[in-house]
Design a protein around this motif. Structure first.
Motif, PDB file in Angstrom:
ATOM      1  N   ILE A  96       0.854  -1.209   0.000  1.00 24.11           N
ATOM      2  CA  ILE A  96       0.000   0.000   0.000  1.00 24.11           C
ATOM      3  C   ILE A  96       0.887   1.255   0.000  1.00 24.11           C
ATOM      4  O   ILE A  96       0.663   2.177  -0.782  1.00 24.11           O
ATOM      5  N   PHE A  97       1.899   1.265   0.881  1.00 24.66           N
ATOM      6  CA  PHE A  97       2.707   2.491   1.011  1.00 24.66           C
ATOM      7  C   PHE A  97       3.644   2.688  -0.187  1.00 24.66           C
ATOM      8  O   PHE A  97       3.622   3.725  -0.838  1.00 24.66           O
ATOM      9  N   ARG A  98       4.439   1.646  -0.479  1.00 24.61           N
ATOM     10  CA  ARG A  98       5.467   1.820  -1.525  1.00 24.61           C
ATOM     11  C   ARG A  98       4.855   1.839  -2.931  1.00 24.61           C
ATOM     12  O   ARG A  98       5.108   2.768  -3.701  1.00 24.61           O
ATOM     13  N   ASP A  99       4.024   0.799  -3.231  1.00 23.77           N
ATOM     14  CA  ASP A  99       3.554   0.667  -4.613  1.00 23.77           C
ATOM     15  C   ASP A  99       2.372   1.577  -4.935  1.00 23.77           C
ATOM     16  O   ASP A  99       2.256   2.041  -6.069  1.00 23.77           O
ATOM     17  N   LEU A 100       1.498   1.801  -3.936  1.00 24.75           N
ATOM     18  CA  LEU A 100       0.334   2.646  -4.230  1.00 24.75           C
ATOM     19  C   LEU A 100       0.619   4.119  -3.903  1.00 24.75           C
ATOM     20  O   LEU A 100       0.589   4.977  -4.796  1.00 24.75           O
ATOM     21  N   ILE A 101       0.922   4.395  -2.623  1.00 25.37           N
ATOM     22  CA  ILE A 101       1.038   5.811  -2.230  1.00 25.37           C
ATOM     23  C   ILE A 101       2.299   6.454  -2.811  1.00 25.37           C
ATOM     24  O   ILE A 101       2.226   7.485  -3.494  1.00 25.37           O
ATOM     25  N   GLN A 102       3.461   5.841  -2.575  1.00 19.73           N
ATOM     26  CA  GLN A 102       4.709   6.487  -3.015  1.00 19.73           C
ATOM     27  C   GLN A 102       4.904   6.444  -4.533  1.00 19.73           C
ATOM     28  O   GLN A 102       5.301   7.437  -5.129  1.00 19.73           O
ATOM     29  N   THR A 103       4.619   5.275  -5.126  1.00 19.56           N
ATOM     30  CA  THR A 103       4.920   5.129  -6.554  1.00 19.56           C
ATOM     31  C   THR A 103       3.790   5.642  -7.441  1.00 19.56           C
ATOM     32  O   THR A 103       4.012   6.434  -8.352  1.00 19.56           O
ATOM     33  N   LYS A 104       2.557   5.181  -7.157  1.00 19.62           N
ATOM     34  CA  LYS A 104       1.447   5.527  -8.061  1.00 19.62           C
ATOM     35  C   LYS A 104       0.921   6.936  -7.805  1.00 19.62           C
ATOM     36  O   LYS A 104       0.720   7.709  -8.743  1.00 19.62           O
ATOM     37  N   ILE A 105       0.702   7.276  -6.531  1.00 24.35           N
ATOM     38  CA  ILE A 105       0.080   8.586  -6.255  1.00 24.35           C
ATOM     39  C   ILE A 105       1.111   9.719  -6.312  1.00 24.35           C
ATOM     40  O   ILE A 105       0.922  10.703  -6.998  1.00 24.35           O
ATOM     41  N   PHE A 106       2.221   9.564  -5.562  1.00 22.96           N
ATOM     42  CA  PHE A 106       3.177  10.683  -5.472  1.00 22.96           C
ATOM     43  C   PHE A 106       4.357  10.589  -6.442  1.00 22.96           C
ATOM     44  O   PHE A 106       5.229  11.467  -6.455  1.00 22.96           O
ATOM     45  N   LYS A 107       4.398   9.523  -7.259  1.00 17.98           N
ATOM     46  CA  LYS A 107       5.440   9.359  -8.295  1.00 17.98           C
ATOM     47  C   LYS A 107       6.858   9.550  -7.738  1.00 17.98           C
ATOM     48  O   LYS A 107       7.714  10.195  -8.363  1.00 17.98           O
ATOM     49  N   LEU A 108       7.068   9.016  -6.530  1.00 19.09           N
ATOM     50  CA  LEU A 108       8.395   9.162  -5.917  1.00 19.09           C
ATOM     51  C   LEU A 108       9.409   8.201  -6.545  1.00 19.09           C
ATOM     52  O   LEU A 108      10.618   8.397  -6.442  1.00 19.09           O
ATOM     53  N   TYR A 109       8.898   7.120  -7.140  1.00 19.70           N
ATOM     54  CA  TYR A 109       9.775   6.169  -7.840  1.00 19.70           C
ATOM     55  C   TYR A 109       9.345   6.102  -9.299  1.00 19.70           C
ATOM     56  O   TYR A 109       8.180   6.391  -9.623  1.00 19.70           O
ATOM     57  N   GLY A 110      10.270   5.672 -10.130  1.00 18.19           N
ATOM     58  CA  GLY A 110       9.992   5.596 -11.563  1.00 18.19           C
ATOM     59  C   GLY A 110       8.845   4.637 -11.885  1.00 18.19           C
ATOM     60  O   GLY A 110       8.063   4.873 -12.782  1.00 18.19           O
ATOM     61  N   GLY A 111       8.725   3.564 -11.140  1.00 17.00           N
ATOM     62  CA  GLY A 111       7.683   2.579 -11.411  1.00 17.00           C
ATOM     63  C   GLY A 111       7.817   1.417 -10.452  1.00 17.00           C
ATOM     64  O   GLY A 111       8.837   1.273  -9.776  1.00 17.00           O
ATOM     65  N   ARG A 112       6.770   0.590 -10.423  1.00 15.30           N
ATOM     66  CA  ARG A 112       6.773  -0.543  -9.488  1.00 15.30           C
ATOM     67  C   ARG A 112       7.859  -1.566  -9.830  1.00 15.30           C
ATOM     68  O   ARG A 112       8.326  -2.297  -8.974  1.00 15.30           O
ATOM     69  N   LYS A 113       8.249  -1.579 -11.119  1.00  9.35           N
ATOM     70  CA  LYS A 113       9.169  -2.635 -11.562  1.00  9.35           C
ATOM     71  C   LYS A 113      10.631  -2.358 -11.260  1.00  9.35           C
ATOM     72  O   LYS A 113      11.490  -3.191 -11.509  1.00  9.35           O
ATOM     73  N   ASN A 114      10.924  -1.164 -10.724  1.00  2.00           N
ATOM     74  CA  ASN A 114      12.308  -0.920 -10.288  1.00  2.00           C
ATOM     75  C   ASN A 114      12.294  -0.318  -8.893  1.00  2.00           C
ATOM     76  O   ASN A 114      12.037   0.859  -8.697  1.00  2.00           O
ATOM     77  N   LYS A 115      12.564  -1.201  -7.936  1.00  5.19           N
ATOM     78  CA  LYS A 115      12.513  -0.756  -6.539  1.00  5.19           C
ATOM     79  C   LYS A 115      13.912  -0.440  -6.000  1.00  5.19           C
ATOM     80  O   LYS A 115      14.077  -0.231  -4.807  1.00  5.19           O
ATOM     81  N   GLN A 116      14.900  -0.458  -6.870  1.00 10.09           N
ATOM     82  CA  GLN A 116      16.274  -0.244  -6.374  1.00 10.09           C
ATOM     83  C   GLN A 116      16.684   1.232  -6.424  1.00 10.09           C
ATOM     84  O   GLN A 116      17.641   1.623  -5.765  1.00 10.09           O
TER      85      GLN A 116
END
Ligand code: SF4
Ligand code: SF4
Length: 446
Positions: A96-116
């Motif tokens: 919920i936090f990493r993949d939904l809130i941080q990645t999808k909503i706030f675009k803090l990461y490039g995408g779910r497929k690269n968590k490094q």
């Protein structure tokens, strides 16, 4: 024929949604006022399968605890770390936090497929993502507490926070801990703190399901823990590292089984997409060591799993039997400090007891107590008395007997306490009746 690309991530999310609904709704379901599971320290009560037990009746607990441990051994031996990937709140909240809130909503990461990659340098987005997660932590902490404080009491208590400061404090610290764990400790919890992660490997055998890289197809990448090749010659692994980039615990599964692997299967999904381009199945799959090495079918029925199932069934039968034969009343007999008293010039001897009557049924009853010894009568209480459902009443009970000589100056007797309005509600308990020593007896008789 085109090979099917696996999507364990989607299946996990659907499973999380169903599981969350069940865990959330369960405390609200009541039958005759009893919950499916409730351990109330406040009311000293256990509800199990909609039957209420008093904490004095915790003879069910050993069955429950043994069943819980045997079930953990059984499921781990059979399916490895299936709990970690599919049911653990830590994993669910991280998604919920990493993949939904941080990645999808706030675009803090490039995408779910690269968590490094490190999170982008957006300070407000980081603060808002934690702020958005905090209400989820409060709901999760409340949901957890509903299994110990039923929702009907919980909501009444939080309406009067000044009267229930301990509850408010627990809720506050629990929600803060969840937020801190999910947003700061992250998967380090699984690798360094969780005790289950440390002990599970002893429950594994060659047939246990796990996330495994097929070295015989992909080629050797690691030898004795050291990377020897990026793209092995003749192997099917193309060295794209999609499996490494997607891993939430930042490991390379091609190195072999590791303590940090939570069996989320995101690496299997990633490799499945890569290998599908070559019309080959994923090099990483949820298999057993034996399946990978011998290509034999997965063996479900093994001596260990059969023993676990037999123990689980035996414990379940024991639990149901005990629950069916639930005590409807409990009696606690304590002698008073005075051994006996004499009456009628020493011809009559009385013994006093402090007796606790506990009505463990869900109805009010009128109780009385009788002696099952023909020589001994109850002279107090003179009348029956009422004990409300689930409540306890203390009574002074006085027994009386003709003063006579008995072996060792005491007699083992049985007392029967029963409900006058329901013949099924009764209990029989042993106690002793004390007579004066022979010398005293003779003195009084003179
Ligand atoms: S190695 Fe694969 S299964 Fe294990 S945690 Fe990483 S992505 Fe998940
Ligand atoms: S995703 Fe598959 S092909 Fe790519 S590096 Fe990992 S194991 Fe090799």
């Amino acid at each position: 024929m085109m090979l099917r690309i696996t999507n364990y991530f989607k299946k996990r999310v659907v499973f999380y949604a169903i599981l969350t609904c069940i865990i959330f709704i369960t405390p609200f379901i009541r039958i005759n006022g009893n919950h499916l599971f409730l351990l109330s320290f406040d009311k000293k009560m256990l509800n199990l399968f909609f039957v209420s037990f008093n904490t004095n009746e915790l003879y069910l607990m050993p069955f429950l605890l043994i069943m819980m441990f045997v079930f953990i051994f059984f499921i781990t031996n059979l399916l490895g770390r299936v709990w970690c990937a599919w049911s653990c709140p830590q994993t669910i909240f991280r998604v919920i936090f990493r993949d939904l809130i941080q990645t999808k909503i706030f675009k803090l990461y490039g995408g779910r497929k690269n968590k490094q990659n490190n999170a982008r340098d957006k300070i407000f987005a980081k603060i808002f993502s934690v702020a958005l997660f905090y209400p989820i932590s409060i709901i999760a902490a409340s949901n957890f507490l509903w299994y110990f404080i039923p929702p009907e009491d919980f909501f009444a208590y939080i309406k009067e926070p000044s009267e229930h400061l301990i509850l408010i404090g627990i809720l506050f610290f629990l929600s803060l801990f969840i937020t801190f764990d999910i947003t700061y400790i992250k998967e380090n919890f699984c690798a360094y703190i969780c005790p289950y992660a440390r002990i599970q490997s002893v429950m594994f055998d060659n047939d246990t399901k796990s996330v495994i890289y097929d070295e015989s197809r992909g080629g050797i990448i690691y030898k004795d823990g050291l990377k020897v090749s990026k793209k092995p010659v003749g192997g099917e692994c193309i060295g794209c590292e999609a499996c490494v980039k997607v891993c939430p615990t930042h490991i390379d599964i091609r190195k072999g089984m590791q303590l940090d692997c939570i069996n989320c299967l995101e690496c299997a999904d990633a490799c499945s997409s890569v290998q599908a381009r070559f019309n080959r199945p994923s090099l990483i799959s949820w298999s057993s060591t034996k399946e990978i090495k011998t290509k034999e079918k997965y063996n479900l029925l093994r001596p260990r799993t059969i023993i676990y199932v037999v123990v689980l069934i035996a414990m379940f039968i024991g639990l149901v039997y005990k629950a069916e034969h639930k005590e409807t009343m409990l009696l606690n007999i304590n002698r008073t400090t005075e051994l006996y008293s004499l009456e009628d010039d020493g011809k009559i001897v009385n013994n006093a007891y402090l007796v606790l009557f506990h009505n463990t049924s869900d109805k009010d009853h009128r109780f009385y107590i009788q002696s099952l010894d023909d020589d001994i009568k109850v002279i107090k209480p003179k009348k029956d008395f009422r004990v409300k459902a689930g409540e306890k009443v203390k009574q002074i009970v006085v027994l009386s007997s003709e003063n006579k000589k008995v072996k060792k100056h005491h007699k083992h007797i049985k007392l029967k306490a029963y409900a006058l309005d329901d013949e099924k509600v009764f209990t029989i308990q042993d106690t002793i009746f004390i007579y004066p020593k022979e010398k005293k007896w003779k003195e009084k008789k003179k």
